[in-house]
Design a protein around this motif. Structure first.
Motif, short mmCIF file in Angstrom:
data_model
loop_
_atom_site.label_atom_id
_atom_site.label_comp_id
_atom_site.label_asym_id
_atom_site.label_seq_id
_atom_site.Cartn_x
_atom_site.Cartn_y
_atom_site.Cartn_z
N GLY A 1 0.82 -1.21 0.00
CA GLY A 1 0.00 0.00 0.00
C GLY A 1 0.85 1.25 0.00
N PHE A 2 1.89 1.27 0.82
CA PHE A 2 2.77 2.44 0.92
C PHE A 2 3.47 2.70 -0.41
N SER A 3 3.84 1.63 -1.12
CA SER A 3 4.50 1.78 -2.41
C SER A 3 3.55 2.31 -3.48
N LEU A 4 2.27 1.93 -3.39
CA LEU A 4 1.28 2.39 -4.37
C LEU A 4 0.82 3.82 -4.11
N GLY A 5 0.92 4.26 -2.85
CA GLY A 5 0.40 5.56 -2.46
C GLY A 5 0.86 6.74 -3.30
N PRO A 6 2.18 6.87 -3.57
CA PRO A 6 2.65 8.04 -4.33
C PRO A 6 2.02 8.18 -5.72
N ILE A 7 1.46 7.09 -6.27
CA ILE A 7 0.80 7.18 -7.57
C ILE A 7 -0.35 8.19 -7.50
N GLY A 8 -0.93 8.36 -6.30
CA GLY A 8 -2.03 9.29 -6.13
C GLY A 8 -1.66 10.73 -6.46
N ILE A 9 -0.36 11.04 -6.43
CA ILE A 9 0.08 12.40 -6.76
C ILE A 9 -0.31 12.76 -8.19
N ILE B 1 -7.31 19.41 -7.20
CA ILE B 1 -6.73 19.18 -5.89
C ILE B 1 -7.56 18.25 -5.01
N TRP B 2 -8.88 18.22 -5.23
CA TRP B 2 -9.74 17.37 -4.41
C TRP B 2 -9.63 15.89 -4.78
N VAL B 3 -9.25 15.60 -6.03
CA VAL B 3 -9.36 14.23 -6.54
C VAL B 3 -8.53 13.22 -5.76
N PRO B 4 -7.22 13.43 -5.51
CA PRO B 4 -6.46 12.41 -4.76
C PRO B 4 -6.99 12.18 -3.35
N PHE B 5 -7.44 13.24 -2.69
CA PHE B 5 -7.94 13.10 -1.32
C PHE B 5 -9.27 12.33 -1.28
N LEU B 6 -10.16 12.66 -2.20
CA LEU B 6 -11.46 11.99 -2.24
C LEU B 6 -11.32 10.54 -2.71
N THR B 7 -10.36 10.28 -3.58
CA THR B 7 -10.14 8.90 -4.04
C THR B 7 -9.69 8.02 -2.87
N THR B 8 -8.73 8.51 -2.11
CA THR B 8 -8.27 7.75 -0.94
C THR B 8 -9.39 7.54 0.06
N SER B 9 -10.19 8.56 0.30
CA SER B 9 -11.29 8.46 1.25
C SER B 9 -12.33 7.44 0.78
N SER B 10 -12.55 7.37 -0.54
CA SER B 10 -13.53 6.41 -1.06
C SER B 10 -13.06 4.98 -0.84
N PHE B 11 -11.75 4.73 -0.97
CA PHE B 11 -11.21 3.40 -0.68
C PHE B 11 -11.46 3.04 0.78
N PHE B 12 -11.22 4.00 1.67
CA PHE B 12 -11.46 3.76 3.10
C PHE B 12 -12.93 3.43 3.36
N LEU B 13 -13.82 4.14 2.71
CA LEU B 13 -15.26 3.91 2.93
C LEU B 13 -15.66 2.51 2.48
N ILE B 14 -15.12 2.04 1.36
CA ILE B 14 -15.43 0.69 0.88
C ILE B 14 -14.98 -0.35 1.90
N ILE B 15 -13.73 -0.20 2.40
CA ILE B 15 -13.21 -1.16 3.38
C ILE B 15 -13.98 -1.05 4.70
N LEU B 16 -14.42 0.15 5.05
CA LEU B 16 -15.19 0.34 6.27
C LEU B 16 -16.50 -0.44 6.21
N LEU B 17 -17.12 -0.48 5.05
CA LEU B 17 -18.36 -1.26 4.87
C LEU B 17 -18.08 -2.75 5.04
N LEU B 18 -16.96 -3.22 4.50
CA LEU B 18 -16.60 -4.63 4.67
C LEU B 18 -16.31 -4.96 6.13
N LEU B 19 -15.68 -4.02 6.82
CA LEU B 19 -15.32 -4.23 8.22
C LEU B 19 -16.55 -4.40 9.10
N THR B 20 -17.64 -3.74 8.74
CA THR B 20 -18.87 -3.84 9.56
C THR B 20 -19.41 -5.27 9.59
#
Length: 386
Positions: A146-154, A161-180
């Motif tokens: 994950g850490f190696s893939l992260g810089p691709i978001g740049i 400016i919003w796109v990289p931040f919202l993209t990362t947040s959307s990934f978190f939301l998907i995993i959050l749903l699975l975690l429930t």
């Protein structure tokens, strides 16, 4: 039994996905925020201080995170950690001001610390002993990927400016749903809960050797990231070459995480840690003799990273072999604190060594530290498996 194995497998898969996304988030935010602050005219030293907020948040969380995990369980703590990261990530583009971002980075550090602490502890405590090394190695690999893939978001900055931040947040939301979908679990309690300092003293007495690994890992990682660029420039390497060499340590770690974890399950964790420490020491010792040979330095970096890059995860697995389960949360806290202390000490000690001794001393010092670690392992006799 088949149903139980399936549930354990599903839980491990979801937790690994949590760590991949967490690694992607941190791998993107570190360089992305630095670039944006630099564009805003923030000086280099102020930029570095701003970046330190993340580690301040991580370090400070370690002093109180054990209690909520024991009280509420793993899942709520992970979900709260993810919620903090999502909130802060979405707020970064809203106001590009250094002080505001410092506070948000503290928030990300707290969330990241809570997420990692609960996830790694959940994996360690729920894994059968014969697969514990493999599973915690998968955790280490997941974060590295994950850490190696992260810089691709740049690259997403081109879309706004919003796109990289919202993209990362959307990934978190998907995993959050699975975690429930996972049932919550809590760490085991002893017959009588002891005071924190008594638990910490007991853990340190029983598992001092496994816990040293987290200190060494933090020292090595921070020392290389901070001190190697100075070394490289002084021996005549170009900045692009330095940028190519540094990730090689992480690549070596990724390649060897799983094999070392599996071998530690079969051969014994102490033997693997001692052997890895000695080979890593030899690799670090040889680096100054490679001169400015890019390929030879890269080879030695790969060997060193492969051998000692798994120290944190293998140390946790070894501590889990030795300690009663109700002491594992305390062991994880001590490991995380030691990692933070090592991360702070590495650049400071390495910088002083370069200034007052010679530029190659950073590698001789690393080599000596790992040799001392291996010798201390020969004296470690507590083999009380649980």
């Amino acid at each position: 039994m088949a149903l139980r194995d399936k549930l354990v497998s599903n839980k491990l898969t979801i937790l690994i996905m949590v760590i991949i996304v967490a690694g992607m988030s941190q791998g993107m935010l570190l360089p992305l925020l630095t670039i944006l602050l630099d564009r805003s005219g923030v000086s280099a030293d102020a930029n570095g201080l701003n970046a330190a907020a993340l580690y301040i948040g991580i370090f400070s969380t370690m002093f109180f995170i054990e209690k909520p995990v024991r009280r509420y369980g793993y899942k709520p703590v992970i979900m709260v950690g993810m919620g903090l990261i999502i909130t802060a990530t979405c707020l970064f583009p809203a106001w590009q001001q250094a002080g505001f971002w410092f506070a948000l980075r503290l928030l990300v550090g707290v969330g990241d610390s809570a997420l990692h602490y609960a996830t790694q502890l959940w994996i360690v405590t729920s894994s059968p002993k014969e697969h514990r090394g493999r599973n915690i190695s998968l955790y280490g690999m997941a974060y590295g990927i994950g850490f190696s893939l992260g810089p691709i978001g740049i690259t997403l900055l081109k879309a706004g400016i919003w796109v990289p931040f919202l993209t990362t947040s959307s990934f978190f939301l998907i995993i959050l749903l699975l975690l429930t979908k996972l049932p919550n679990e809590r760490p085991e309690r002893g017959e009588r809960m002891e005071a924190v300092h008594k638990r910490a003293s007991k853990v340190a007495a029983m598992a001092w050797f496994p816990l040293i690994t987290s200190l060494l890992y933090g020292y090595m990682e921070a020392s290389m990231n901070s001190n190697f660029p100075l070394y490289g420039l002084r021996i005549g390497l170009s900045e692009p070459n330095i940028g190519v060499l540094l990730p090689v340590i992480g690549v070596g770690s990724l390649i060897m995480q799983l094999p070392l974890g599996i071998w530690s399950d079969r051969i014994g964790r102490k033997k693997i840690l001692i052997t890895s420490g000695l080979i890593g020491a030899m690799a670090f010792f040889c680096i100054p003799f490679a001169g400015a040979n890019l390929w030879l330095i890269g080879l030695l970096f790969g060997i060193a990273g492969g051998m000692v890059g798994s120290f944190f995860s293998l140390g946790l697995a070894y501590a889990a072999d030795i300690l009663p389960k109700h002491l594992l949360p305390t062991a994880n806290v001590l490991a995380s604190i030691q990692y933070s202390l090592g991360s702070i000490a590495g650049p400071l000690i390495g910088g002083m060594a370069i200034r007052y001794s010679n530029v190659a001393s950073i590698f001789y010092m690393l080599s000596l530290i790992y040799v001392i670690f291996a010798l201390s392992g020969l004296m470690f006799r507590r083999e009380n498996s649980v």
